[in-house]
Write a protein that holds these residues in place. Sequence first.
Motif, PDB file in Angstrom:
ATOM      1  N   ALA A  15       0.833  -1.210   0.000  1.00  0.00           N
ATOM      2  CA  ALA A  15       0.000   0.000   0.000  1.00  0.00           C
ATOM      3  C   ALA A  15       0.864   1.255   0.000  1.00  0.00           C
ATOM      4  CB  ALA A  15      -0.935  -0.002   1.208  1.00  0.00           C
ATOM      5  N   LEU A  16       1.937   1.234   0.768  1.00  0.00           N
ATOM      6  CA  LEU A  16       2.800   2.415   0.895  1.00  0.00           C
ATOM      7  C   LEU A  16       3.797   2.554  -0.250  1.00  0.00           C
ATOM      8  CD1 LEU A  16       3.447   2.209   4.724  1.00  0.00           C
ATOM      9  CD2 LEU A  16       1.948   3.820   3.522  1.00  0.00           C
ATOM     10  N   SER A  17       3.842   1.586  -1.147  1.00  0.00           N
ATOM     11  CA  SER A  17       4.803   1.648  -2.250  1.00  0.00           C
ATOM     12  C   SER A  17       4.400   2.659  -3.317  1.00  0.00           C
ATOM     13  CB  SER A  17       4.961   0.268  -2.890  1.00  0.00           C
ATOM     14  OG  SER A  17       3.781  -0.101  -3.580  1.00  0.00           O
ATOM     15  N   ASP A  18       3.186   3.141  -3.256  1.00  0.00           N
ATOM     16  CA  ASP A  18       2.685   4.074  -4.260  1.00  0.00           C
ATOM     17  C   ASP A  18       2.676   5.498  -3.704  1.00  0.00           C
ATOM     18  OD1 ASP A  18       0.994   4.282  -6.921  1.00  0.00           O
ATOM     19  OD2 ASP A  18      -0.011   5.511  -5.402  1.00  0.00           O
ATOM     20  N   ALA A  19       3.203   6.436  -4.468  1.00  0.00           N
ATOM     21  CA  ALA A  19       3.303   7.834  -4.020  1.00  0.00           C
ATOM     22  C   ALA A  19       1.928   8.452  -3.753  1.00  0.00           C
ATOM     23  CB  ALA A  19       4.058   8.660  -5.056  1.00  0.00           C
ATOM     24  N   THR A  20       0.947   8.117  -4.569  1.00  0.00           N
ATOM     25  CA  THR A  20      -0.401   8.668  -4.355  1.00  0.00           C
ATOM     26  C   THR A  20      -0.963   8.186  -3.027  1.00  0.00           C
ATOM     27  OG1 THR A  20      -0.837   8.824  -6.725  1.00  0.00           O
ATOM     28  CG2 THR A  20      -2.754   8.790  -5.273  1.00  0.00           C
ATOM     29  N   ARG A  21      -0.790   6.913  -2.733  1.00  0.00           N
ATOM     30  CA  ARG A  21      -1.314   6.388  -1.473  1.00  0.00           C
ATOM     31  C   ARG A  21      -0.588   6.980  -0.277  1.00  0.00           C
ATOM     32  NH1 ARG A  21      -2.152   1.695  -4.897  1.00  0.00           N
ATOM     33  NH2 ARG A  21      -0.180   0.756  -4.292  1.00  0.00           N
ATOM     34  N   ARG A  22       0.724   7.200  -0.407  1.00  0.00           N
ATOM     35  CA  ARG A  22       1.435   7.884   0.683  1.00  0.00           C
ATOM     36  C   ARG A  22       0.907   9.302   0.847  1.00  0.00           C
ATOM     37  NH1 ARG A  22       5.689   5.426  -1.978  1.00  0.00           N
ATOM     38  NH2 ARG A  22       6.497   7.418  -2.730  1.00  0.00           N
ATOM     39  N   GLY A  23       0.588   9.948  -0.270  1.00  0.00           N
ATOM     40  CA  GLY A  23       0.011  11.284  -0.219  1.00  0.00           C
ATOM     41  C   GLY A  23      -1.349  11.289   0.457  1.00  0.00           C
ATOM     42  N   ILE A  24      -2.143  10.262   0.204  1.00  0.00           N
ATOM     43  CA  ILE A  24      -3.452  10.144   0.852  1.00  0.00           C
ATOM     44  C   ILE A  24      -3.274  10.018   2.357  1.00  0.00           C
ATOM     45  CG2 ILE A  24      -5.479   8.648   1.111  1.00  0.00           C
ATOM     46  CD1 ILE A  24      -5.093   7.960  -1.925  1.00  0.00           C
ATOM     47  N   ILE A  25      -2.315   9.192   2.773  1.00  0.00           N
ATOM     48  CA  ILE A  25      -2.036   9.043   4.209  1.00  0.00           C
ATOM     49  C   ILE A  25      -1.631  10.393   4.803  1.00  0.00           C
ATOM     50  CG2 ILE A  25      -0.448   7.992   5.904  1.00  0.00           C
ATOM     51  CD1 ILE A  25      -2.471   5.990   4.856  1.00  0.00           C
ATOM     52  N   ASP A  26      -0.766  11.127   4.113  1.00  0.00           N
ATOM     53  CA  ASP A  26      -0.364  12.457   4.587  1.00  0.00           C
ATOM     54  C   ASP A  26      -1.568  13.373   4.713  1.00  0.00           C
ATOM     55  OD1 ASP A  26       2.307  11.737   4.707  1.00  0.00           O
ATOM     56  OD2 ASP A  26       2.809  12.602   2.755  1.00  0.00           O
ATOM     57  N   GLN A  27      -2.423  13.367   3.708  1.00  0.00           N
ATOM     58  CA  GLN A  27      -3.601  14.232   3.699  1.00  0.00           C
ATOM     59  C   GLN A  27      -4.543  13.870   4.845  1.00  0.00           C
ATOM     60  OE1 GLN A  27      -3.899  16.819   1.578  1.00  0.00           O
ATOM     61  NE2 GLN A  27      -5.768  17.430   2.630  1.00  0.00           N
TER      62      GLN A  27
END
Length: 118
Positions: A15-27
């Motif tokens: 899940a965390l390997s994708d930049a968009t998903r990491r961005g979602i977590i940040d958001q």
Amino acid sequence: MVLYLSSTLDLSFAALSDATRRGIIDQLGRGDASITSLADKFQMTLTGMKKHVQVLERAGLVVTQKVGRVRTCKLGNHGLKAEAEWIEAHRRLFEIRFEALDEIIGEMKREDSDEPEN
């Protein structure tokens, strides 16, 4: 084949390997958000955002709740303790190996400087 990761770690790291998903977590770390607002923020289709959120949900990193027509996302209770512990253990292994390599290189340099020049 030996499995070194539990399925939970596999799901989290995938899940965390994708930049968009990491961005979602940040958001979501800043506050809960609807899938629509996340899609707008990341300039993607609603379908694309739903797929990213589903991956994060399967990993336990995000939970969603539907109220009426709005599906709201928030950070899950999973946390990343096991993942952080795995990373730290492997970081220490790398550190030990690099320190050993530094010692070998240092010894080689000392041996080279001890040799008389012709």
